[in-house]
Structures are given as C-alpha cells and as structure tokens.
Write an enzyme that holds these catalytic residues in place. Structure first.
Site, PDB file in Angstrom:
ATOM      1  N   GLU A 223       0.881  -1.180   0.000  1.00 15.54           N
ATOM      2  CA  GLU A 223       0.000   0.000   0.000  1.00 15.54           C
ATOM      3  C   GLU A 223       0.906   1.213   0.000  1.00 15.54           C
ATOM      4  O   GLU A 223       1.473   1.575   1.038  1.00 15.54           O
ATOM      5  CB  GLU A 223      -0.890  -0.001   1.249  1.00 15.54           C
ATOM      6  CG  GLU A 223      -1.782  -1.222   1.384  1.00 15.54           C
ATOM      7  CD  GLU A 223      -2.901  -1.258   0.358  1.00 15.54           C
ATOM      8  OE1 GLU A 223      -3.094  -0.256  -0.359  1.00 15.54           O
ATOM      9  OE2 GLU A 223      -3.550  -2.296   0.247  1.00 15.54           O
ATOM     10  N   CYS A 257      -2.212   9.310   2.330  1.00 16.59           N
ATOM     11  CA  CYS A 257      -1.890   8.719   1.021  1.00 16.59           C
ATOM     12  C   CYS A 257      -2.976   9.001   0.003  1.00 16.59           C
ATOM     13  O   CYS A 257      -2.718   9.037  -1.188  1.00 16.59           O
ATOM     14  CB  CYS A 257      -1.676   7.215   1.173  1.00 16.59           C
ATOM     15  SG  CYS A 257      -3.054   6.406   1.976  1.00 16.59           S
TER      16      CYS A 257
END
Ligand code: NAD
Length: 506
Positions: A223, A257
């Site tokens: 991720e 993010c």
C-alpha cells in the site's frame, strides 16, 4: 545499521527482534485452531478497550504526529472502531468454507475453497496514521487466523500503546508481537521469513521490501503513495464541492496517502471555484495544540517539511500563483494551507507526492482531456469525480486508472470498511479491508471431496484406443452447443465409466 544494532533499537516494551518470527510461528497453530467466532470475540473486547481509552489514544497520537485532535478522532479512532465492528460482523461469513460448482466431468464430487491462515504476517506501518495503520492490519490478519509481528514507524512508534490495548483485550503476547526500530529492523524481520508482508508506506521503501521478500518468495501486499486527482465538472453545487476539496486536500495536514493532490476544475467555473476555495481555506483554524476545534495541525516530520518546501520553491520558480500560504517561511512545521494556481503540469507539485497541505488547481475544458490528464501519473491510488450528472460522473469514474473512486464525495471509499482498499501502478498492489482484504491474509486452499470405494476414474490408466475415442466423443458432445448436449454427455459418460472398471491391462 547492523542486525545487532537493530536489535538494540527494540524498545523496552517491544518484543526482541531476534527470533520474533519463530515465536510467532510457534503461536500460530493455536490461533488457527480458534474458531473465527472466538477470534472475533477478542476483537470485540479490543473494540471496547479502544472506545474506553479513546482520549488517551488521541493524546498519544496527537503528541507524536501533531495532527489535529478531530483528524485523529475521526480518521484513526473512529476508523479503527468501524473496521473492528466490520470484522466482528463479517469475518465469519467471509472466511467460511466456500461451495464451488463442480463440473459435469467430475460428477459425484464436491468442490470447496477453504480460507486458511497463512501463518505469520509481518505488518510494517508508516508514520501518518500510526494508530489506524497498526490496528486495522493487525486485526484483519488476526481475524484470518494468523500470528502477527508488527513494526510501527520509528517516527511515530506510540511505544507500548498497542501492546497495552491488546493486553487489556486479553490477547496472548505471542499472538501479536510489536518490534520497534527503523528500516533495518524491518529488514531483519523479513530475513526471518514470515509467511506474508503487509507493507504500508512509500513507493521507495515498497520497492526495497519487494526485492528483499523476493529472495525468499514471500508474498507482499504493498500500500504505497499516491497523487490522487479530484475532478470537478461545471454543474456541481460549488459550496459543498469546495468544502470537499479543502477536506480532501488538507485532512491530516495533507499527510494522507489518499489526499487530493491535484484538483481539476472545469474552466467555466474555475475562477469562481478558486475564489470560494480561497475564502474557505482562509477561515480554517490551525495550531499545534490539543484544542478540539483546530482544523489543521502541524507536519509530523522534518523531512516531510523539507519535501513540501522543495515543491513550493519549485512551483514559485516556475511562476505559480500562491492564493494562500505564499508567505510560509519554508521551515515552520505548521505549514499553512496553500491554494496554488498557474502551476505547470510538469512541476514537482503537479507530478510527485507532496504529502502536505497544498492544493494545486488546474483548469480543464472537456471530459476526455481531463481523464487523460488525471491518468497521466505513475500512481493510481484513489480519485474523486464531482458532477450533478451522475451518468457522466460514473463514466469518468470507470475511465480512471486507480484502486478506488468516490463520486461527489472525497476519501469516502477508504472510510468504508467493507470496501477493498489498494492501488495500481506505483501505488502498489494487493487489497486489504472488506472481504477481499480479509482473504488477502489467507491461503485459499482448493479442495475436491470424493468418496472412498471401488470406482476407478475413466481418465486414469490404462489408456486405450477405445477410451480415446469415447473421450473424444464426450469432449465434442460437452463443448458443442446443442439441446442434446447433456443427454449425449450422459450416455458417453456411462460408457466410459463401464470401461474404467477395467483398471488393469489384461
Ligand atoms: P516509509 O516507506 O519511509 O516507511 C514505512 C515503514 O517502512 C516504516 O515503518 C519504516 O521503518 C519501514 N521501512 C523502511 N525501510 C525498510 C526496509 N528496508 N525494510 C523494512 N521496513 C522498512 O514511509 P513513511 O514515510 O513512513 O510513510 C509515508 C508514505 O506512506 C507516503 O508515501 C504515503 O503515501 C504512504 N502511505 C500509503 C498508504 C496506503 O494505504 N496506500 C497509507 C498511508 C501512507
């Protein structure tokens, strides 16, 4: 750093790095033997503990990250509770043995998928959501029946907190172990060959981890970073969309993010939209204090302040206009939110992950063009599309190359624990959260269940010319569309079964 030095960085409450995977491996069978319901009972207690100790958690996270209290309450504590509750309600069904249709050629047998634990999952987390990125992967891997080794970021270790919450919830210490330290510690644990690495962090580190894990063929979930676009068409309700853009770009002081990192606004409303955004942003409150009504806090790390400063310098050198925040001194970690226009599309702030409170705004004129520009990135984490025309919004959402899209909302896919989360390209791969995410932590074992007895399969030896001809006919019957397909298949199958009884060459 040598392995020995890495071991010394282990905190007083942390498990020793040496042998940590081996200890987890010894604990793993006992976790696997627990029913999913028993594991979920632990997660339920963990949820109760987190809820009861929420203010202490928020204090710890705020001190270490400098994010606003409300950011932590909503994204981290609420997010963790939501994820735990989802697991409690859904893990049992998601991990249940799955019945799969068996083809005609394997009549009388039953096909299944069994979702079994992988064994030891090594979770490595970043500094921006230190509580959420600890508990959600730990709880998901544990719910699937794995022992977990967890390494927080050295910048926001929350030392002792995760162990203490787990202890209060009744977890055995060997079921989830926490190791402290920097990348060398992470690397040392990977060399101990856990069965899976669940990594959340930068693309740069993701590459290193993948290369190291490849030496042992350890599967990795990656991720990684993003440069997420938000696309605003001309028919939106401006006030709501402006509020969404500000939240999407500035939550966690832009250190998320899935932050909005590029804002594309249709040319016909661009100027009005930017004026409204400037007005909205100018009214936000910001301070590095524990007050509940701070909208923004400070940056968490000095090195991220330096990245933002570099992008700001480059944007200014390239002639960009700073509608807010242009007077930031380039060093103060309380970086004011910046609305930036007239930015060349090859500027650092337009291309690389800034990870700070900046909102670069670009104008566009038509749908195909904006889709092409939004997709023109090495990343592919999430995106958002805003339009009153839902058909158009959905068309654009489908055309975007990324792991998740919110329509007329922002950062909403990741706020939904039932939806899988992950990216494409240099945003990584693999999915966690939701049913897909839970099964990520499993070995999906394929099973055929047949009966004992005297039956010899027709496709076993001996091969004979007669069998060859019958198999050919059965194959033709089976794969030729005809109303008589089943009847022909049945007759030929019965003949083959008769031949199969002769299991030895005379
Ligand atoms: P980072 O890559 O610097 O560090 C992440 C973790 O990896 C830390 O715990 C670090 O100690 C560890 N690490 C570093 N080198 C290692 C090595 N060689 N072996 C094993 N472990 C190693 O990332 P960061 O600066 O902490 O986090 C910010 C980044 O994370 C941003 O790019 C952000 O976009 C990304 N992020 C992604 C997601 C997502 O879900 N996609 C979520 C949050 C943050």
């Amino acid at each position: 750093m040598t392995h020995e030095e890495a071991t010394q960085t282990t905190g007083p409450t942390g498990a020793q790095v040496d042998g940590v995977v081996e200890r987890a491996r010894r604990a793993a069978p006992a976790i696997a033997r627990l029913t999913v319901g028993q594991r979920c009972a632990h997660l339920q207690r963990l949820r109760e503990v987190v809820l009861a100790r929420r203010e202490e958690i928020i204090d710890r996270v705020r001190t270490e990250t400098g994010k606003s209290r409300s950011d932590i309450l909503m994204s981290e504590v609420f997010g963790v509770l939501d994820a735990l509750a989802w697991l409690e309600d859904n893990a049992q069904d998601a991990l249940a043995d799955e019945k799969i249709p068996t083809p005609l050629t394997l009549m009388d047998k039953r096909s299944r998928v069994w979702y079994e634990p992988r064994g030891v999952v090594f979770v490595i987390s970043p500094w921006n959501y230190p509580f959420f990125q600890a508990l959600v992967p730990i709880a998901s891997a544990y719910a699937a029946g794995n022992a977990v080794v967890y390494k927080p970021s050295e910048h926001t270790p929350l030392e002792g907190l995760v162990e203490s919450l787990l202890e209060d919830a009744g977890f055995a210490p060997s079921h989830v172990q926490v190791v402290y330290g920097d990348g060398a510690v992470g690397s040392a644990v990977i060399d101990q060959r856990p069965d899976q690495v669940m990594f959340t962090g930068s693309t740069r580190t993701g590459r290193k981890i993948l290369a190291q894990a490849a030496q042992h063929l350890i599967p990795c979930e990656l991720e990684l970073g993003g440069k997420d676009p938000m696309i605003v068409f001309e028919d939106v309700e401006i006030e709501r969309t402006v509020a969404g853009a500000a939240f999407g770009a500035l939550t966690a002081t832009g250190q998320s993010c899935t932050s909005v990192e590029r804002l594309y606004v249709h040319e016909s409303i661009h100027d009005r939209f930017v004026d409204a955004l400037v007005d909205h942003v100018s009214r936000l409150t910001q301070a590095d204090t524990p007050a509940e009504d701070n909208d923004l806090g400070r940056m968490t790390t000095d090195f991220q302040v330096e990245v933002v400063a570099q992008h700001v310098r480059d944007a200014k050198d390239r002639g960009a206009t700073f509608r807010t925040g242009g007077d930031w001194d380039g060093t103060d970690p309380v970086i004011p939110p910046m609305v930036v226009t007239d930015l060349p599309e090859d500027a650092l702030m337009a291309v690389e992950e800034t990870f700070g409170p900046v909102i670069p705004v670009f104008r566009f004129s038509d749908e195909d063009e904006v889709v092409a520009r939004a997709n023109d990135t090495v990343y592919g984490l999430t995106a958002s599309v805003w339009s009153a025309d839902l058909e158009r919004a959905e068309r654009v959402a489908r055309a975007l190359r990324c792991g998740g899209v919110s329509v007329n909302n922002v950062m909403a896919t990741e706020a939904t624990p039932a939806l899988p989360f992950g990216g494409l390209g240099q945003s990584g791969y693999g999915r966690y959260k939701g049913v897909h995410g839970l099964r990520t932590f499993c070995n999906a074992k394929s099973v055929i269940l047949d009966k004992d007895g005297d039956k010899i399969e027709a496709n076993w030896y001996p091969y004979t010319g007669e069998k060859y001809r019958l198999f050919t006919k059965m194959m033709v019957a089976n794969f030729t569309d005809s109303p008589l397909r089943l009847a022909r298949f049945g007759v030929l199958g019965t003949k083959l079964e008769g031949l199969a009884k002769r299991s030895r060459r005379p």
